[in-house]
Design a protein around this motif. Structure first.
Motif, PDB file in Angstrom:
ATOM      1  N   ASN A  27       0.929  -1.146  -0.009  1.00 10.90           N
ATOM      2  CA  ASN A  27       0.327  -0.093  -0.152  1.00 10.90           C
ATOM      3  C   ASN A  27       0.930   1.300  -0.001  1.00 10.90           C
ATOM      4  N   GLU A  28       1.952   1.061  -0.366  1.00 11.79           N
ATOM      5  CA  GLU A  28       3.045   2.331  -0.495  1.00 11.79           C
ATOM      6  C   GLU A  28       3.287   2.216  -1.726  1.00 11.79           C
ATOM      7  N   ILE A  29       3.581   3.610  -2.483  1.00 15.60           N
ATOM      8  CA  ILE A  29       4.044   3.856  -3.775  1.00 15.60           C
ATOM      9  C   ILE A  29       5.301   4.475  -3.803  1.00 15.60           C
ATOM     10  N   TYR A  30       6.248   4.043  -4.525  1.00 13.77           N
ATOM     11  CA  TYR A  30       7.838   4.504  -4.530  1.00 13.77           C
ATOM     12  C   TYR A  30       7.867   5.057  -6.131  1.00 13.77           C
ATOM     13  N   ILE A  31       8.422   6.127  -6.348  1.00 14.45           N
ATOM     14  CA  ILE A  31       8.891   6.528  -7.538  1.00 14.45           C
ATOM     15  C   ILE A  31      10.312   7.085  -7.510  1.00 14.45           C
ATOM     16  N   THR A  44      19.799  10.263  -8.970  1.00  9.51           N
ATOM     17  CA  THR A  44      18.517   9.817  -8.969  1.00  9.51           C
ATOM     18  C   THR A  44      18.049   9.440  -7.678  1.00  9.51           C
ATOM     19  N   SER A  45      16.799   9.975  -7.419  1.00  8.07           N
ATOM     20  CA  SER A  45      16.166   9.755  -6.054  1.00  8.07           C
ATOM     21  C   SER A  45      15.012   9.083  -5.884  1.00  8.07           C
ATOM     22  N   ILE A  46      14.289   8.784  -4.907  1.00  9.07           N
ATOM     23  CA  ILE A  46      13.118   8.174  -4.567  1.00  9.07           C
ATOM     24  C   ILE A  46      11.991   9.070  -3.648  1.00  9.07           C
ATOM     25  N   ILE A  47      10.955   9.278  -4.298  1.00 14.70           N
ATOM     26  CA  ILE A  47       9.704   9.673  -3.277  1.00 14.70           C
ATOM     27  C   ILE A  47       8.784   8.588  -3.068  1.00 14.70           C
ATOM     28  N   ARG A  48       8.169   8.513  -1.778  1.00 11.94           N
ATOM     29  CA  ARG A  48       7.344   7.527  -1.364  1.00 11.94           C
ATOM     30  C   ARG A  48       5.992   8.011  -0.648  1.00 11.94           C
ATOM     31  N   GLY A  49       4.936   7.544  -0.946  1.00 14.43           N
ATOM     32  CA  GLY A  49       3.774   7.752  -0.276  1.00 14.43           C
ATOM     33  C   GLY A  49       2.782   6.905  -0.088  1.00 14.43           C
ATOM     34  N   ALA A  50       1.811   7.082   0.680  1.00 15.07           N
ATOM     35  CA  ALA A  50       0.662   6.003   1.078  1.00 15.07           C
ATOM     36  C   ALA A  50      -0.329   5.838  -0.333  1.00 15.07           C
ATOM     37  N   PHE A  51      -0.689   4.665  -0.902  1.00 15.85           N
ATOM     38  CA  PHE A  51      -1.484   4.738  -1.937  1.00 15.85           C
ATOM     39  C   PHE A  51      -2.998   4.961  -1.663  1.00 15.85           C
ATOM     40  N   ASN A  52      -3.154   5.967  -2.336  1.00 14.83           N
ATOM     41  CA  ASN A  52      -4.724   6.594  -2.151  1.00 14.83           C
ATOM     42  C   ASN A  52      -5.261   6.930  -3.472  1.00 14.83           C
ATOM     43  N   TYR A  53      -6.627   6.505  -3.660  1.00 18.39           N
ATOM     44  CA  TYR A  53      -7.302   6.730  -5.126  1.00 18.39           C
ATOM     45  C   TYR A  53      -7.386   8.089  -5.306  1.00 18.39           C
ATOM     46  N   ASN A  54      -7.637   8.999  -4.115  1.00 17.13           N
ATOM     47  CA  ASN A  54      -8.115  10.520  -4.323  1.00 17.13           C
ATOM     48  C   ASN A  54      -6.905  11.381  -4.353  1.00 17.13           C
ATOM     49  N   SER A  55      -5.787  11.057  -3.500  1.00 17.90           N
ATOM     50  CA  SER A  55      -4.598  11.961  -3.489  1.00 17.90           C
ATOM     51  C   SER A  55      -3.525  11.289  -2.830  1.00 17.90           C
ATOM     52  N   ILE A  56      -2.512  11.333  -3.387  1.00 20.76           N
ATOM     53  CA  ILE A  56      -1.321  10.857  -2.891  1.00 20.76           C
ATOM     54  C   ILE A  56      -0.254  11.996  -2.453  1.00 20.76           C
ATOM     55  N   GLN A  57       0.307  11.682  -1.401  1.00 18.95           N
ATOM     56  CA  GLN A  57       0.929  12.656  -0.700  1.00 18.95           C
ATOM     57  C   GLN A  57       2.406  11.998  -0.592  1.00 18.95           C
ATOM     58  N   PHE A  58       3.289  12.394  -1.499  1.00 21.84           N
ATOM     59  CA  PHE A  58       4.529  12.022  -1.468  1.00 21.84           C
ATOM     60  C   PHE A  58       5.561  12.566  -0.443  1.00 21.84           C
ATOM     61  N   GLU A  59       6.516  11.971   0.103  1.00 20.47           N
ATOM     62  CA  GLU A  59       7.627  12.634   0.750  1.00 20.47           C
ATOM     63  C   GLU A  59       8.763  11.953   0.263  1.00 20.47           C
TER      64      GLU A  59
END
Length: 263
Positions: A27-31, A44-59
């Protein structure tokens, strides 16, 4: 909020500044993406956020301290297509990330640099360890848990795309598995052995035998290049690798000695 990390200012500088890979786990998305660490200095870096169908807040999850200048660097070359960026899961506490050399070739043999490497990153604190080096532009990663190794694919220069095998039981060793770039390669510098490349070959000779110079031989070197991309597993000893260059899919098998047969 992805524009907080990479947005139109970066895209306008060049088409190769971009997102690189997307990976969803628990349930986490890495980009992964090309981050402008400092003005005109990238890695090259990575951001991560909790998967959510409305809005993903990356950190920001992983961001290197060091970066490679896109202008006026010591090599006089730069290419952010050579940024790697493949993300895969490794175990409960770690992911693997591939990072390219951005055409600053010497990084591949510099153990203090993350470029030209595959690194293992802790999911909890973002600490990392280099698990292999001597890579040019690693694009594909697959962790074969059953056989306890990682298969890696990478783009060569003019020729020399590779399929490599990383032994997991060596990840804890102080000696990093080294695949030789830019000392060895099945390919050539762009343009080949022309007068304009003399200095480049003196610095980066691209010898054809990995083993002879103390490096690990690839499972397969493609000459000419195929534009190698992702790699995955079909069943116990059968694998598939994709190619952008000739728009093909390659199937192969590994025998008991981990050698490619029936390609």
């Amino acid at each position: 909020n992805i524009n907080e990390f990479i947005d139109i200012d970066q895209f306008r500088k060049h088409r190769w500044f971009s997102l690189k890979d997307l990976f969803i786990l628990n349930n986490e998305i890495y980009i992964s993406y090309t981050e402008e660490i400092e003005e005109n200095c990238w890695n090259t870096s990575i951001i991560r956020g909790a998967f959510n169908y409305n809005s993903i807040q990356f950190e920001k999850f992983f961001s290197p301290k060091n970066c490679i200048l896109s202008i006026n660097n010591s090599e006089g070359e730069f290419n952010a297509h050579q940024s790697g960026g493949r993300i895969i899961n490794f175990d409960e506490n770690h992911i693997l990330l591939s990072i390219g050399d951005y055409r600053n070739r010497f990084h591949g043999q510099d153990e203090t640099s993350i470029n030209g490497k595959v690194i293992m990153i802790n999911k909890n604190n973002s600490n990392y360890k280099i698990v292999s080096m001597g890579h040019r532009n690693p694009q594909g990663l697959y962790f074969d848990k059953e056989n306890n190794f990682v298969l890696e694919t990478e783009h060569g220069p003019q020729g020399g795309d590779e399929i490599n095998l990383l032994y997991v039981n060596k990840f804890k060793s102080e000696a990093i598995q080294n695949f030789g770039w830019p000392i060895v390669s099945g390919g050539e510098h762009y343009g080949g052995k022309i007068d304009a490349n003399k200095a480049k070959y003196l610095k980066y000779p691209l010898f054809k035998s990995h083993k002879e110079y103390g490096f690990i031989e690839p499972l397969k070197s493609f000459v000419p290049s195929i534009g190698i991309s992702e790699i995955s597993k079909i069943n116990k000893n059968n694998y598939v690798v994709s190619s952008l260059g000739d728009r093909s899919i390659y199937l192969f098998e590994l025998n008991n000695e981990n050698k490619i047969i029936n390609l």
